[in-house]
Design an enzyme around this catalytic site. Structure first.
Site, mmCIF file in Angstrom:
data_model
loop_
_atom_site.group_PDB
_atom_site.id
_atom_site.type_symbol
_atom_site.label_atom_id
_atom_site.label_comp_id
_atom_site.label_asym_id
_atom_site.label_seq_id
_atom_site.Cartn_x
_atom_site.Cartn_y
_atom_site.Cartn_z
ATOM 1 N N GLU A 72 -5.010 3.532 1.012
ATOM 2 C CA GLU A 72 -5.046 3.007 2.274
ATOM 3 C C GLU A 72 -5.174 3.689 3.439
ATOM 4 O OE1 GLU A 72 -2.694 -0.817 3.849
ATOM 5 O OE2 GLU A 72 -1.455 0.899 3.142
ATOM 6 N N LYS A 147 -6.959 -7.533 1.933
ATOM 7 C CA LYS A 147 -5.402 -7.331 1.938
ATOM 8 C C LYS A 147 -5.119 -8.912 2.002
ATOM 9 C CE LYS A 147 -1.413 -4.843 2.886
ATOM 10 N NZ LYS A 147 -0.861 -3.515 3.791
ATOM 11 N N CYS A 190 -1.197 -1.707 -1.276
ATOM 12 C CA CYS A 190 0.082 -1.068 -0.702
ATOM 13 C C CYS A 190 0.710 -2.378 -0.817
ATOM 14 C CB CYS A 190 -0.209 -0.976 0.757
ATOM 15 S SG CYS A 190 1.328 0.027 1.249
#
Length: 314
Positions: A72, A147, A190
């Protein structure tokens, strides 16, 4: 059998080590595809970041990797909201163009996890997506996952204060696992790691490998990072590959590091440590996925969805 090796930095000593490893690789017969999991220290300098990532990708390809995973924020990590937004690009911008050319030139697949992609209404709202992009060895973008869980967390006792939703749009949906040379890869980013529902949905759609490119804070990473990655591997009986940011990006932010590769039994195959950029290589033996699921058929033992919601009806 797994091949696990790590090179940190690019000193003469490390380059000599790389030459020895190349010789060893030629002398051995690898029966399984190799994945490379990278660790970088991104800054607001996009050109320097690409140069550092390019070097890691080239090293990984030299060492036999079929697919390379970057973390990321591989493109940059800004020091303010304004800088983060001003540096963002579309998927057709220079940054992704550089990576598609790199993939095509090196004949390697790339996982670019956490690209600052300008949103559909950028001109009016100046908001972005946090996008995980898969590029094949022909230089084609074959999948984009945006995301879906945004990191809005205040931990004053640990000095953590981040509000991703202030400028980021949550992704609208999951994307199907991608068939790659190393297996079928399910995409997360993440903070998505903390939501087992996401990984289970990917596993149900055939994922053999879960990937969580990340920039974990030092405070959360020290306690939660490895535990969560191993948990996702164990409960889904998948490989988990997690590229990571490490070290200080600028005066306001630093990351935990410890890019990891975990097998379907939950064993850590490789760890890049918490100090320097580098890359680890692991062989991906999908028979390990099959045998783990065959010997402990958790998914067959899972009850239907209604069973797990039965308490809500009382």
């Amino acid at each position: 059998m797994f091949m696990v090796r790590c090179i940190l930095g690019t000193s003469a000593k490390n380059l000599a080590s790389l030459q020895r490893i190349k010789l060893q690789n030629r002398m051995s017969s690898l029966h399984h595809p190799v994945a490379a999991v990278c660790q970088v220290t991104a800054t607001p300098d996009k050109e320097a970041n690409f140069s550092a990532c390019k070097q890691l990708v080239e090293e990984a390809k030299e060492r036999g990797a079929a697919m390379v995973f970057l973390p990321e924020g591989f493109d940059y990590i800004g020091s303010s909201r304004e800088e983060t937004l001003s540096l963002s690009e579309s998927l057709k911008g220079d940054t992704i163009s550089q990576y598609t050319q790199l993939a095509r030139k090196l004949d390697v697949w790339l996982s670019l996890g956490g690209f600052h992609e300008r949103g559909p209404d950028w001109e009016s709202d100046r908001r972005i997506y946090n996008s995980h992009i898969i590029i094949n060895d022909k230089g084609d973008i074959v999948s984009v996952y945006r995301k879906s869980h945004l990191f809005d967390v205040e931990l004053p006792e640990k000095g953590v204060s981040l509000k991703e939703s202030a400028f980021t749009i949550p992704g609208p949906s999951l994307v199907s696992p991608v068939q790659t040379p190393i297996g079928k890869v399910g995409l997360g980013i993440c903070y998505d790691l903390r939501f087992p529902e996401l990984s289970l949905a990917l596993q149900r759609q055939g994922a053999e490998i879960l990937t969580y490119p990340s920039a974990f804070t030092v405070a959360t990473g020290a306690t939660h990072w490895e535990v969560l990655l191993r948990a996702r591997a164990i409960e889904n009986q998948c490989f988990v590959l997690a590229a990571a940011q490490v070290g200080r990006h600028h005066e306001k932010r630093q990351s935990y590091g410890h890019a990891l590769a975990v097998d379907p039994w939950g064993e850590v195959l490789a760890d890049c440590g918490g100090e320097k950029p580098g890359v680890v290589l692991v062989e991906i033996d999908l028979e390990k996925v099959n045998s783990t699921r065959r010997n402990m058929p958790v998914q067959q033992h899972r009850r239907d969805t209604g069973f797990y919601h039965s308490l809500e009806e009382t």
